[in-house]
Design a protein around this motif. Structure first.
Motif, PDB file in Angstrom:
ATOM      1  N   ALA A   9      -7.820   4.319  12.600  1.00 43.02           N
ATOM      2  CA  ALA A   9      -7.906   4.830  11.225  1.00 43.02           C
ATOM      3  C   ALA A   9      -8.401   3.742  10.280  1.00 43.02           C
ATOM      4  N   LEU A  10      -7.925   2.520  10.468  1.00 41.54           N
ATOM      5  CA  LEU A  10      -8.378   1.411   9.631  1.00 41.54           C
ATOM      6  C   LEU A  10      -9.872   1.158   9.815  1.00 41.54           C
ATOM      7  N   THR A  11     -10.337   1.230  11.035  1.00 39.62           N
ATOM      8  CA  THR A  11     -11.759   1.024  11.312  1.00 39.62           C
ATOM      9  C   THR A  11     -12.590   2.075  10.594  1.00 39.62           C
ATOM     10  N   THR A  12     -12.132   3.317  10.608  1.00 35.77           N
ATOM     11  CA  THR A  12     -12.827   4.385   9.893  1.00 35.77           C
ATOM     12  C   THR A  12     -12.811   4.135   8.394  1.00 35.77           C
ATOM     13  N   LEU A  13     -11.659   3.752   7.869  1.00 36.33           N
ATOM     14  CA  LEU A  13     -11.531   3.519   6.426  1.00 36.33           C
ATOM     15  C   LEU A  13     -12.402   2.359   5.948  1.00 36.33           C
ATOM     16  N   LEU A  14     -12.556   1.333   6.773  1.00 35.28           N
ATOM     17  CA  LEU A  14     -13.315   0.153   6.358  1.00 35.28           C
ATOM     18  C   LEU A  14     -14.782   0.203   6.780  1.00 35.28           C
ATOM     19  N   SER A  15     -15.210   1.306   7.364  1.00 38.62           N
ATOM     20  CA  SER A  15     -16.552   1.364   7.944  1.00 38.62           C
ATOM     21  C   SER A  15     -17.672   1.109   6.937  1.00 38.62           C
ATOM     22  N   ASP A  16     -17.541   1.521   5.711  1.00 32.58           N
ATOM     23  CA  ASP A  16     -18.596   1.301   4.716  1.00 32.58           C
ATOM     24  C   ASP A  16     -18.124   0.445   3.546  1.00 32.58           C
ATOM     25  N   CYS A  17     -17.026  -0.235   3.718  1.00 34.68           N
ATOM     26  CA  CYS A  17     -16.465  -1.045   2.631  1.00 34.68           C
ATOM     27  C   CYS A  17     -16.970  -2.479   2.708  1.00 34.68           C
ATOM     28  N   THR A  18     -17.029  -3.128   1.559  1.00 37.10           N
ATOM     29  CA  THR A  18     -17.352  -4.549   1.532  1.00 37.10           C
ATOM     30  C   THR A  18     -16.099  -5.389   1.326  1.00 37.10           C
ATOM     31  N   ALA A  19     -15.007  -4.738   0.896  1.00 39.96           N
ATOM     32  CA  ALA A  19     -13.752  -5.459   0.664  1.00 39.96           C
ATOM     33  C   ALA A  19     -12.574  -4.524   0.910  1.00 39.96           C
ATOM     34  N   CYS A  20     -11.431  -5.122   1.204  1.00 37.58           N
ATOM     35  CA  CYS A  20     -10.202  -4.371   1.435  1.00 37.58           C
ATOM     36  C   CYS A  20      -9.103  -4.982   0.570  1.00 37.58           C
ATOM     37  N   LEU A  21      -8.454  -4.164  -0.230  1.00 34.82           N
ATOM     38  CA  LEU A  21      -7.310  -4.585  -1.020  1.00 34.82           C
ATOM     39  C   LEU A  21      -6.066  -4.111  -0.277  1.00 34.82           C
ATOM     40  N   ALA A  22      -5.304  -5.029   0.273  1.00 29.74           N
ATOM     41  CA  ALA A  22      -4.164  -4.707   1.125  1.00 29.74           C
ATOM     42  C   ALA A  22      -2.861  -4.871   0.345  1.00 29.74           C
ATOM     43  N   LEU A  23      -2.258  -3.754   0.002  1.00 31.91           N
ATOM     44  CA  LEU A  23      -1.010  -3.731  -0.765  1.00 31.91           C
ATOM     45  C   LEU A  23       0.041  -2.978   0.043  1.00 31.91           C
ATOM     46  N   PHE A  24       0.700  -3.662   0.924  1.00 26.13           N
ATOM     47  CA  PHE A  24       1.709  -3.024   1.757  1.00 26.13           C
ATOM     48  C   PHE A  24       2.746  -4.045   2.145  1.00 26.13           C
ATOM     49  N   GLY A  25       3.863  -3.574   2.638  1.00 27.00           N
ATOM     50  CA  GLY A  25       4.911  -4.463   3.111  1.00 27.00           C
ATOM     51  C   GLY A  25       6.008  -3.680   3.798  1.00 27.00           C
ATOM     52  N   ALA A  26       6.711  -4.349   4.648  1.00 28.23           N
ATOM     53  CA  ALA A  26       7.814  -3.724   5.383  1.00 28.23           C
ATOM     54  C   ALA A  26       8.986  -3.473   4.451  1.00 28.23           C
ATOM     55  N   THR A  27       9.658  -2.363   4.671  1.00 31.03           N
ATOM     56  CA  THR A  27      10.836  -2.028   3.863  1.00 31.03           C
ATOM     57  C   THR A  27      12.100  -1.918   4.709  1.00 31.03           C
ATOM     58  N   ARG A  28      11.990  -2.181   6.001  1.00 27.06           N
ATOM     59  CA  ARG A  28      13.146  -2.078   6.893  1.00 27.06           C
ATOM     60  C   ARG A  28      14.182  -3.137   6.539  1.00 27.06           C
ATOM     61  N   ARG A  29      15.423  -2.748   6.503  1.00 26.47           N
ATOM     62  CA  ARG A  29      16.527  -3.670   6.253  1.00 26.47           C
ATOM     63  C   ARG A  29      17.130  -4.114   7.589  1.00 26.47           C
ATOM     64  N   SER A  30      17.715  -5.287   7.583  1.00 25.40           N
ATOM     65  CA  SER A  30      18.413  -5.758   8.783  1.00 25.40           C
ATOM     66  C   SER A  30      19.537  -4.801   9.123  1.00 25.40           C
ATOM     67  N   GLY A  93      16.585  -8.692   4.970  1.00 26.57           N
ATOM     68  CA  GLY A  93      15.420  -7.814   5.020  1.00 26.57           C
ATOM     69  C   GLY A  93      14.637  -7.854   6.309  1.00 26.57           C
ATOM     70  N   GLY A  94      15.279  -8.080   7.432  1.00 25.15           N
ATOM     71  CA  GLY A  94      14.600  -7.989   8.710  1.00 25.15           C
ATOM     72  C   GLY A  94      13.491  -9.007   8.896  1.00 25.15           C
ATOM     73  N   MET A  95      13.673 -10.211   8.368  1.00 21.21           N
ATOM     74  CA  MET A  95      12.682 -11.291   8.510  1.00 21.21           C
ATOM     75  C   MET A  95      11.355 -10.959   7.824  1.00 21.21           C
ATOM     76  N   ALA A  96      11.407 -10.166   6.778  1.00 24.54           N
ATOM     77  CA  ALA A  96      10.189  -9.721   6.092  1.00 24.54           C
ATOM     78  C   ALA A  96       9.362 -10.880   5.554  1.00 24.54           C
ATOM     79  N   LYS A  97       9.993 -11.841   4.917  1.00 20.27           N
ATOM     80  CA  LYS A  97       9.234 -12.957   4.345  1.00 20.27           C
ATOM     81  C   LYS A  97       8.639 -13.845   5.430  1.00 20.27           C
ATOM     82  N   ALA A  98       9.377 -14.062   6.503  1.00 17.46           N
ATOM     83  CA  ALA A  98       8.861 -14.901   7.588  1.00 17.46           C
ATOM     84  C   ALA A  98       7.629 -14.260   8.225  1.00 17.46           C
ATOM     85  N   TRP A  99       7.693 -12.951   8.507  1.00 23.90           N
ATOM     86  CA  TRP A  99       6.542 -12.276   9.110  1.00 23.90           C
ATOM     87  C   TRP A  99       5.406 -12.111   8.109  1.00 23.90           C
TER      88      TRP A  99
END
Length: 118
Positions: A9-30, A93-99
């Motif tokens: 899905a990422l490959t399809t989404l980025l197929s015609d892009c020149t840049a990617c703005l990545a705004l995501f993060g894990a929300t799982r708690r320990s 936070g399940g090692m979120a900052k370390a990862w």
């Protein structure tokens, strides 16, 4: 909308892009069971799967696109994983900052390799 765990899905989404703005993060708690199990390798919501492998998947999709030359990753304050605040967040936070830090390192290393090749 994309799913950082789905490289196709990422490959399809980025197929015609020149840049990617990545705004995501894990929300799982320990969880208490994390003490005797290692959820990082088999839990798709774990910070390793999202903050590290997700970045690796974006890098792979950007390379496959041949057009996406920039990735901007917004992650927070950029603390090292060794600060008091980061250690506390990692415990809860399940090692979120370390990862997250490891994912940022992937991006930095890729940028350094690209600059050296240019």
């Amino acid at each position: 909308q994309g799913d950082v765990s789905n490289t196709a899905a990422l490959t399809t989404l980025l197929s015609d892009c020149t840049a990617c703005l990545a705004l995501f993060g894990a929300t799982r708690r320990s969880q208490l069971s994390d003490i005797w199990t290692n959820p990082s390798d088999n839990d798709g919501s774990h910070a390793k799967a999202i903050n590290y492998q997700g970045v690796a998947n974006i890098l792979e999709a950007a390379k496959a696109s041949k057009t996406c030359k920039r990735i901007v990753r917004i992650t927070g304050k950029g603390e090292t994983p060794y600060s008091f605040f980061s250690i506390l967040i990692n415990l809860l936070g399940g090692m979120a900052k370390a990862w997250n830090y490891e994912g940022e390192q992937l991006l930095r290393n890729q940028a350094a390799a690209a600059a050296a090749a240019a």
